[in-house]
Design a protein around this motif. Structure first.
Motif, PDB file in Angstrom:
ATOM      1  N   ARG A 124      51.776 -43.438  63.310  1.00 25.96           N
ATOM      2  CA  ARG A 124      50.319 -43.485  63.197  1.00 25.96           C
ATOM      3  C   ARG A 124      49.810 -43.992  61.860  1.00 25.96           C
ATOM      4  O   ARG A 124      48.755 -44.622  61.782  1.00 25.96           O
ATOM      5  CB  ARG A 124      49.717 -42.116  63.501  1.00 25.96           C
ATOM      6  N   HIS A 125      50.566 -43.758  60.783  1.00 29.16           N
ATOM      7  CA  HIS A 125      50.018 -44.074  59.457  1.00 29.16           C
ATOM      8  C   HIS A 125      49.879 -45.567  59.220  1.00 29.16           C
ATOM      9  O   HIS A 125      49.023 -45.992  58.433  1.00 29.16           O
ATOM     10  CB  HIS A 125      50.842 -43.424  58.357  1.00 29.16           C
ATOM     11  N   ILE A 126      50.685 -46.400  59.886  1.00 27.52           N
ATOM     12  CA  ILE A 126      50.586 -47.847  59.637  1.00 27.52           C
ATOM     13  C   ILE A 126      49.286 -48.432  60.175  1.00 27.52           C
ATOM     14  O   ILE A 126      48.929 -49.564  59.842  1.00 27.52           O
ATOM     15  CB  ILE A 126      51.791 -48.614  60.217  1.00 27.52           C
ATOM     16  N   HIS A 127      48.586 -47.667  61.005  1.00 31.99           N
ATOM     17  CA  HIS A 127      47.314 -48.138  61.561  1.00 31.99           C
ATOM     18  C   HIS A 127      46.108 -47.614  60.778  1.00 31.99           C
ATOM     19  O   HIS A 127      44.969 -47.973  61.089  1.00 31.99           O
ATOM     20  CB  HIS A 127      47.206 -47.722  63.027  1.00 31.99           C
ATOM     21  N   GLU A 128      46.363 -46.769  59.794  1.00 33.87           N
ATOM     22  CA  GLU A 128      45.273 -46.215  59.004  1.00 33.87           C
ATOM     23  C   GLU A 128      44.758 -47.257  58.016  1.00 33.87           C
ATOM     24  O   GLU A 128      45.531 -48.002  57.408  1.00 33.87           O
ATOM     25  CB  GLU A 128      45.746 -44.964  58.253  1.00 33.87           C
ATOM     26  N   GLU A 129      43.451 -47.314  57.848  1.00 36.39           N
ATOM     27  CA  GLU A 129      42.847 -48.307  56.966  1.00 36.39           C
ATOM     28  C   GLU A 129      43.336 -48.162  55.523  1.00 36.39           C
ATOM     29  O   GLU A 129      43.535 -49.152  54.818  1.00 36.39           O
ATOM     30  CB  GLU A 129      41.317 -48.197  57.019  1.00 36.39           C
ATOM     31  N   ASN A 130      43.533 -46.937  55.072  1.00 39.16           N
ATOM     32  CA  ASN A 130      43.968 -46.742  53.689  1.00 39.16           C
ATOM     33  C   ASN A 130      45.428 -47.150  53.480  1.00 39.16           C
ATOM     34  O   ASN A 130      45.809 -47.580  52.385  1.00 39.16           O
ATOM     35  CB  ASN A 130      43.753 -45.289  53.267  1.00 39.16           C
ATOM     36  N   PHE A 131      46.247 -47.025  54.513  1.00 40.88           N
ATOM     37  CA  PHE A 131      47.617 -47.517  54.437  1.00 40.88           C
ATOM     38  C   PHE A 131      47.610 -49.035  54.247  1.00 40.88           C
ATOM     39  O   PHE A 131      48.358 -49.579  53.427  1.00 40.88           O
ATOM     40  CB  PHE A 131      48.361 -47.138  55.726  1.00 40.88           C
ATOM     41  N   LYS A 132      46.738 -49.709  54.987  1.00 42.80           N
ATOM     42  CA  LYS A 132      46.614 -51.165  54.861  1.00 42.80           C
ATOM     43  C   LYS A 132      46.055 -51.546  53.482  1.00 42.80           C
ATOM     44  O   LYS A 132      46.444 -52.569  52.907  1.00 42.80           O
ATOM     45  CB  LYS A 132      45.710 -51.706  55.966  1.00 42.80           C
ATOM     46  N   LYS A 133      45.150 -50.702  52.949  1.00 39.96           N
ATOM     47  CA  LYS A 133      44.590 -50.959  51.626  1.00 39.96           C
ATOM     48  C   LYS A 133      45.677 -50.901  50.558  1.00 39.96           C
ATOM     49  O   LYS A 133      45.711 -51.736  49.629  1.00 39.96           O
ATOM     50  CB  LYS A 133      43.489 -49.935  51.321  1.00 39.96           C
ATOM     51  N   VAL A 134      46.587 -49.938  50.665  1.00 35.35           N
ATOM     52  CA  VAL A 134      47.692 -49.852  49.711  1.00 35.35           C
ATOM     53  C   VAL A 134      48.528 -51.122  49.769  1.00 35.35           C
ATOM     54  O   VAL A 134      48.922 -51.675  48.730  1.00 35.35           O
ATOM     55  CB  VAL A 134      48.567 -48.613  49.992  1.00 35.35           C
ATOM     56  N   LYS A 135      48.785 -51.612  50.975  1.00 35.77           N
ATOM     57  CA  LYS A 135      49.563 -52.850  51.109  1.00 35.77           C
ATOM     58  C   LYS A 135      48.861 -54.018  50.415  1.00 35.77           C
ATOM     59  O   LYS A 135      49.504 -54.835  49.740  1.00 35.77           O
ATOM     60  CB  LYS A 135      49.794 -53.175  52.588  1.00 35.77           C
ATOM     61  N   GLU A 136      47.545 -54.088  50.566  1.00 31.79           N
ATOM     62  CA  GLU A 136      46.789 -55.148  49.892  1.00 31.79           C
ATOM     63  C   GLU A 136      46.955 -55.058  48.383  1.00 31.79           C
ATOM     64  O   GLU A 136      47.117 -56.087  47.698  1.00 31.79           O
ATOM     65  CB  GLU A 136      45.303 -55.035  50.252  1.00 31.79           C
TER      66      GLU A 136
END
Length: 335
Positions: A124-136
Motif C-alpha cells: 500500500r505504501h508505494i501508492h501513497e502521495e508522500n511516498f512518491k514525494k520522497v522519491k521525487e
C-alpha cells in the motif's frame, strides 16, 4: 459506473482496514466473505453489510457475482488462492507478500494476462502521495551515498511464541517471519527509490519457531549500499534516512509518511519539506487506485501502469528470495 463486487478471503485486522477503505472510496460493495468458519465470515461481514458469508471455498471462488478478490490469508496460501481466483476470471488484490518465490510471480502474472484481469500486490505504501514525494526528492540528490530504511515494531503475537505457541505470522508452515511481514515494506521502498540491487545479503536473528524475528539486510548497488532494519520482536524509533554528499533526507517511516526533512551536511541545519496530509485510513489510496485500474483496464495508459507495478513486484520478490536464501530461511513447503 457500477460498484465493484468485492469478495474477501481472510478475516484479520488488515482485511477490516481494507474493506473500510474500499467502501469509503465509493467504488466497491462487499459481496461475500469466505472463511473456513462460517461464524467468522458472518461476524466479519455483518458490520459492512456483506450480502453473503461462505465456508465453501470452491463456491466462493466461482461465485458469479464476485468481480474482485482481496486475499489476506496466511502467506503460504496466497499463491493457490490467487491462481484459483485468476482462473475463475476474477481481478485479484493479494496482500504482500503476494508470493514466496519468483516462479510463483511469473506464473500468476502469465495467467492474469491470459485471462485479461488485474493482479496487484497490495504494497500500500508505494501508492501513497508522500511516498512518491520522497522519491521525487531522492531524484534531486547528487552524489547519492546510500540509505538506512527502518521498520521495526513489536508484535503482540510474539508473546504467544514466548508462551510456547506458534502463531501463523511466526510459523514457517505459513511463510511467516519479520522479512516477509515488515521487511518487505523496506524492500519495496528500496527497490522503488533506488532500483533492483546488484547483491542482497540478510543477517537474520532467528527465533524458536525457525523464522526470523528481526534482522539487518544489506543491498549493494554500483556506488552505494542500502541498509534495511526491520523486525517484529522489538520496536525501533529510528527514522529512515537517505544520504548524499550535500544533504540527508530524513523520513519518519517508510509507510504512512507524514514528515520529511532535509538536513545540510555542512552546518546540520534542518529544513522541513512540505508534504501531503496522510490519509486517515492507510489503505484508502491503494483501494481507490486499484478500482480505477480495474475500471479502465483496457486503456493503454492503465495497462502500462499495471505492467510497471508487476515488474516492481517481481523485482522485490527476486530480492526477497535472495535475502531468504542468504540467511538460510526456508518454509515447510520448500523443505
Amino acid at each position: 459506473m457500477s460498484k465493484l463486487q468485492l469478495g474477501i478471503i481472510g478475516t484479520s485486522n488488515i482485511s477490516e482496514i481494507f474493506v473500510e477503505a474500499a467502501l469509503d472510496t465509493g467504488e466497491y460493495e462487499l459481496r461475500a466473505v469466505y472463511s473456513r468458519s462460517l461464524d467468522k465470515a458472518e461476524t466479519f461481514g455483518n458490520p459492512y453489510h456483506s450480502q453473503e458469508a461462505m465456508d465453501d471455498y470452491d463456491a466462493f471462488i466461482h461465485h458469479q457475482e464476485i468481480e474482485v478478490l482481496y486475499i489476506a490469508s496466511p502467506n503460504s496460501l496466497h499463491y493457490k488462492q490467487t491462481i484459483d481466483g485468476l482462473k475463475a476470471g476474477k481481478h485479484v488484490i493479494v496482500e504482500k507478500p503476494a508470493f514466496t518465490n519468483p516462479d510463483q510471480w511469473e506464473e500468476a502474472s502469465r495467467i492474469a494476462e491470459e485471462q485479461g484481469v488485474v493482479l496487484v500486490e497490495a504494497a500500500r505504501h508505494i501508492h501513497e502521495e508522500n511516498f512518491k514525494k520522497v522519491k521525487e526528492e531522492i531524484q534531486k540528490l547528487e552524489s547519492l551515498q546510500g540509505a538506512t530504511l527502518t521498520y521495526m515494531k513489536y508484535s503482540s503475537r510474539y508473546d504467544l511464541v514466548l508462551e510456547g505457541q506458534e502463531p501463523n505470522i511466526f510459523s514457517s508452515k505459513f511463510a511467516g517471519g519479520a522479512l516477509m511481514d515488515l521487511g518487505i515494506y523496506t524492500l519495496y521502498a528500496a527497490v522503488s527509490w533506488f532500483g533492483e540491487p546488484k547483491e542482497a545479503h540478510y543477517f537474520a536473528q532467528k527465533i524458536r519457531t525457525g523464522v526470523d524475528g528481526k534482522g539487518t539486510a544489506i543491498l549493494r548497488y554500483d556506488d552505494f549500499d542500502v541498509t534495511l532494519l526491520f523486525g517484529k520482536i522489538a520496536t525501533s524509533m529510528l527514522p529512515t534516512e537517505i544520504y548524499s554528499i550535500e544533504k540527508t533526507l530524513r523520513v519518519n517511516s517508510v509507510v504512512g509518511i507524514d514528515k520529511l526533512e532535509e538536513i545540510s551536511t555542512k552546518d546540520s541545519s534542518v529544513k522541513e519539506i512540505k508534504i501531503h496530509p496522510a490519509a486517515e485510513n492507510t489503505l484508502f489510496e491503494e483501494a481507490r487506485i486499484f478500482a480505477d485500474v480495474i475500471h479502465r483496464i483496457e486503456e493503454p495508459e492503465i495497462r502500462e501502469r499495471l505492467k510497471n507495478w508487476t515488474e516492481l513486484g517481481k523485482a522485490v520478490n527476486r530480492t526477497l528470495f535472495k535475502l531468504r536464501k542468504s540467511a538460510d530461511l526456508s518454509f515447510d513447503d520448500e523443505k
